[in-house]
Design an enzyme around this catalytic site. Structure first.
Site, PDB file in Angstrom:
ATOM      1  N   ASP A 133      16.907 -15.821 -38.954  1.00 29.34           N
ATOM      2  CA  ASP A 133      15.502 -15.441 -38.947  1.00 29.34           C
ATOM      3  C   ASP A 133      15.365 -13.928 -39.121  1.00 29.34           C
ATOM      4  O   ASP A 133      16.269 -13.172 -38.740  1.00 29.34           O
ATOM      5  CB  ASP A 133      14.845 -15.850 -37.628  1.00 29.34           C
ATOM      6  CG  ASP A 133      14.708 -17.358 -37.486  1.00 29.34           C
ATOM      7  OD1 ASP A 133      14.667 -18.052 -38.519  1.00 29.34           O
ATOM      8  OD2 ASP A 133      14.629 -17.831 -36.333  1.00 29.34           O
ATOM      9  N   TYR A 170      26.134 -16.581 -30.346  1.00 30.11           N
ATOM     10  CA  TYR A 170      24.957 -15.710 -30.293  1.00 30.11           C
ATOM     11  C   TYR A 170      24.871 -15.014 -28.939  1.00 30.11           C
ATOM     12  O   TYR A 170      25.329 -15.546 -27.925  1.00 30.11           O
ATOM     13  CB  TYR A 170      23.671 -16.519 -30.465  1.00 30.11           C
ATOM     14  CG  TYR A 170      23.521 -17.220 -31.789  1.00 30.11           C
ATOM     15  CD1 TYR A 170      22.867 -16.610 -32.853  1.00 30.11           C
ATOM     16  CD2 TYR A 170      24.013 -18.516 -31.974  1.00 30.11           C
ATOM     17  CE1 TYR A 170      22.711 -17.266 -34.071  1.00 30.11           C
ATOM     18  CE2 TYR A 170      23.854 -19.179 -33.183  1.00 30.11           C
ATOM     19  CZ  TYR A 170      23.207 -18.548 -34.227  1.00 30.11           C
ATOM     20  OH  TYR A 170      23.054 -19.198 -35.416  1.00 30.11           O
TER      21      TYR A 170
END
Length: 243
Positions: A48, A76
């Protein structure tokens, strides 16, 4: 570098760049070096615009490897704010509701996190690239249309609590997961299980497969490398280098 046979480039995607922005920038430099108007450059695993970190860019015939490259396990570091929600589950949209957080403690967080480890079902965000009746969900959501998405099965291997600030209600997590995991949706679900709300305020992809963030190039480093590289061509390619 042999861009025709195929190169795999690992890029640290900048904040607010789309994955397409990165591909477009690198493709432009490669086209100039190859003296071509068209050339295949793709990426494995979209990030994103509000996320940063490891992005895999592939060229030429190596674009056939995209599916296998994006199947790798991903890691992440996510920053989540508890007590408020947004329609997109991140900072793309404004806060639409706030919830009590007085009952949330670090022990409560530690207690619920194991529920999300293993094989789970997750409903993707409405603001996502998933398709509904052939249309991208995010395009419908941005127009204010109601979007219903079916849950998808995915695997979360690890969730580690890095930090919890009880005053700001900011939670920092390290997450190791399979392809197709929406960390924004995980933030939403964590908020719900805690009896509150939550949304993602920061996301950095730190690993794809065996490649960690410290092995990645910035976009400009990659541009300079391509500009200065010695270009080679496979024997069966009609293009020859004029450099």
């Amino acid at each position: 570098m042999d861009f025709v046979t195929g190169e795999i480039l690992y890029i640290d995607k900048p904040l607010e760049w789309t994955s397409f922005d990165v591909v477009k920038r690198l493709r432009g430099v490669i086209l100039h070096r190859l003296h071509r108007k068209k050339f295949k450059v793709g990426h494995a695993g979209t990030l994103d615009p509000l996320a940063t970190g490891v992005m895999v860019v592939v060229t030429g015939r190596a674009t056939k490897l995209i599916e296998s490259l994006q199947a790798g396990v991903k890691e992440y570091v996510a920053t989540v704010r508890l007590g408020a929600t947004t329609p997109s589950f991140d900072l793309e949209t404004e806060i639409d509701a706030e919830y009590p957080t007085d009952h949330i403690t670090i022990d409560a967080v530690r207690e619920i996190l194991p529920r999300f480890i293993g094989r789970i079902e997750q409903v993707p965000p409405a603001f996502s690239a998933c398709k509904v009746d052939g249309k991208r969900a995010y395009k419908m959501a941005r127009k204010g249309h109601e979007v219903e998405l079916k849950p998808k099965v995915l695997v979360i291997d690890e969730i580690e609590l890095f930090d919890f600030d009880s005053e700001s209600m900011i939670l920092t997590l390290r997450i190791v997961c399979s392809k197709g995991t929406y960390i924004r949706a995980l933030a939403r679900d964590i908020g719900e299980v805690l009896g509150s709300g939550a949304h993602l305020v920061g996301l950095r992809r730190t690993r794809v497969g065996d490649v960690c963030i410290d092995k990645c190039l910035s976009v400009e480093q990659a541009v300079e490398m391509i500009r200065n590289a010695e270009i080679t061509f496979p024997d069966d390619d009609e293009q020859s280098s004029n450099d």
